[in-house]
Scaffold this active site. Structure first.
Site, PDB file in Angstrom:
ATOM      1  CG  HIS A   1      98.641  36.387   2.328  1.00 62.55           C
ATOM      2  ND1 HIS A   1      97.689  35.629   2.947  1.00 62.55           N
ATOM      3  CD2 HIS A   1      98.070  36.805   1.160  1.00 62.55           C
ATOM      4  CE1 HIS A   1      96.589  35.589   2.210  1.00 62.55           C
ATOM      5  NE2 HIS A   1      96.790  36.301   1.113  1.00 62.55           N
TER       6      HIS A   1
ATOM      7  CG  HIS B   1      95.344  40.538  -0.152  1.00 60.60           C
ATOM      8  ND1 HIS B   1      94.009  40.199  -0.103  1.00 60.60           N
ATOM      9  CD2 HIS B   1      96.009  39.361  -0.355  1.00 60.60           C
ATOM     10  CE1 HIS B   1      93.879  38.902  -0.258  1.00 60.60           C
ATOM     11  NE2 HIS B   1      95.076  38.359  -0.435  1.00 60.60           N
ATOM     12  CD  GLU B   2      99.512  38.803  -2.308  1.00 62.84           C
ATOM     13  OE1 GLU B   2     100.136  37.890  -1.744  1.00 62.84           O
ATOM     14  OE2 GLU B   2      98.410  38.631  -2.870  1.00 62.84           O
TER      15      GLU B   2
HETATM   16 ZN   LIG Z   1      95.680  36.407  -0.645  1.00 61.65          ZN
END
Ligand SMILES: [Zn+2]
Length: 376
Positions: A71, A67-68
């Site tokens: 980003h 998830h990170e």
């Molecule tokens: Zn996030």
């Protein structure tokens, strides 16, 4: 806000760190995953339950990391440098000045996180479904559980409170509509505090309902969000105030210099006890060669102070965070927050001309607020 963190590796050129709080949480989660495995699948041996618990934990934190990374990768693709990714508590944080460009970039970078979690949920769900006949029941169950966990992560992150991803989406929308990052951050971080308090209220409700574990979970995450939202806004305010300010405007410049051949005992008696400074530049023939700090002196046993020299216990200048007098304060602020020394030296032509510590900054801000009513 966080304590110490350790570097664990580098993925796609991005430094990955874990916060010290994470270690405790990782152990707790491993333990609860082990409990879950041994209760749900009593046919498993003790070792089997431990292995399944570890598998579930690794996949859980792997999901958070992916998830990170989503980003981070999109940030970099949009030309925004990523400082690092830190895993802490139940989640992670990607450090990048996402707001340095425009609302469209922030929208995209925020959106890709929950999207990735939703995609992972679908992937785990597909593996659990397709693997039903091939894999053992506990493994299939674990994949199914991770599908739900990732879905929950996607939904939780979409809550419209800054600094959650949903709060960033909200901020970018307001930013786009009003053209003001400041106003957008204010609204989004107030929303973050509201969402945080709602979670705390949900915690209290769970407690009244007799669900202690749920209560702790909600209250903890809610409180954490309230603090993070508040801190995010304060930091933006601080950066606003520091715009156009240079290091030499803020630094403590009335430095008292200490000679390298002095004994630590004399340094304590004549410097640390006499002046209100936590560190002194050590000067030799007009050049600064290091810094003697209170922390450095304290490391030496008291009875050795008369025989030890300043030179042998100072921190060399090369190991310090150094900036020029004309450095912009918003950059200095970043360095002050990143370094663990808690101090930045202002150096001109090889000589330390000033020191900036958080308390110098606080003092400067207090004066600034007193003189400028716009700070409100
Ligand atoms: Zn996030």
């Amino acid at each position: 806000m966080f304590g110490t963190s350790w570097r664990v590796g580098r993925i796609a050129g991005i430094e990955v760190r874990v916060d010290s709080s994470w270690v405790v949480i990782a152990l707790l989660i491993t333990y609860s995953m082990y409990l879950r495995a041994s209760i749900l699948y009593p046919e498993l041996s003790g070792g089997g339950a431990v292995a399944l618990g570890i598998l579930a934990t690794v996949l859980f934190f792997g999901s958070v990391l992916v998830h990170e990374l989503a980003h981070a990768v999109v940030s970099q693709a949009r030309g925004i440098r990523v400082q690092d990714i830190t895993l802490f508590l139940f989640g992670g944080a990607t450090r990048a000045r996402v707001e340095s460009r425009g609302p469209a970039d922030e929208f995209l970078i925020a959106l890709v996180g929950p999207l990735t979690s939703a995609l992972l949920a679908a992937l785990f769900g597909i593996v659990a479904t397709l693997g039903r006949d091939v894999l053992s029941t506990p493994v299939v169950g674990t994949f199914g559980y991770l599908a739900w966990t990732n879905l929950l992560l996607a939904v939780f992150n979409l809550l419209p409170g800054f600094p959650l991803d949903g709060g960033r989406l909200l901020r970018s929308a307001i930013w786009k509509a009003t053209g003001s990052l400041r106003r957008a951050t204010r609204v989004a971080s107030l929303a973050g505090q509201a969402v945080g308090w709602l979670l705390v209220a949900a915690g209290v409700a769970s407690l009244l309902g007799g669900n202690l574990a749920g209560a702790i979970w909600f209250a903890f995450i809610g409180w954490f969000l309230v603090q993070a939202a508040r801190a995010s806004y304060q930091e933006l305010q601080l950066r606003d105030m520091l715009r156009g300010v240079e290091a030499e405007d803020v630094m403590a410049g009335d430095l008292v210099r200490i000679p390298p051949e002095l004994s630590l005992q004399d340094a304590v008696d004549d410097y640390f006890m006499r002046y209100d400074h936590g560190a002194f530049p050590v000067d030799e023939q007009g050049r600064t060669i290091g810094l003697l700090t209170l922390r450095g002196v304290r490391r030496v046993p008291k009875e050795q102070w008369p025989t030890r020299r300043v030179r042998d216990h100072m921190v060399p200048l090369g190991d310090q965070v150094v900036v020029a007098p004309e450095a912009r304060m918003d950059d200095v602020l970043g360095k002050l927050q990143d370094g663990d020394a808690g101090r930045v030296l202002v150096v001109q032509d090889g000589e330390v001309v000033g020191i900036i510590t958080p308390s110098d900054l606080t003092r400067w801000l207090r004066r600034w607020r007193a003189l400028d009513s716009r700070a409100r």
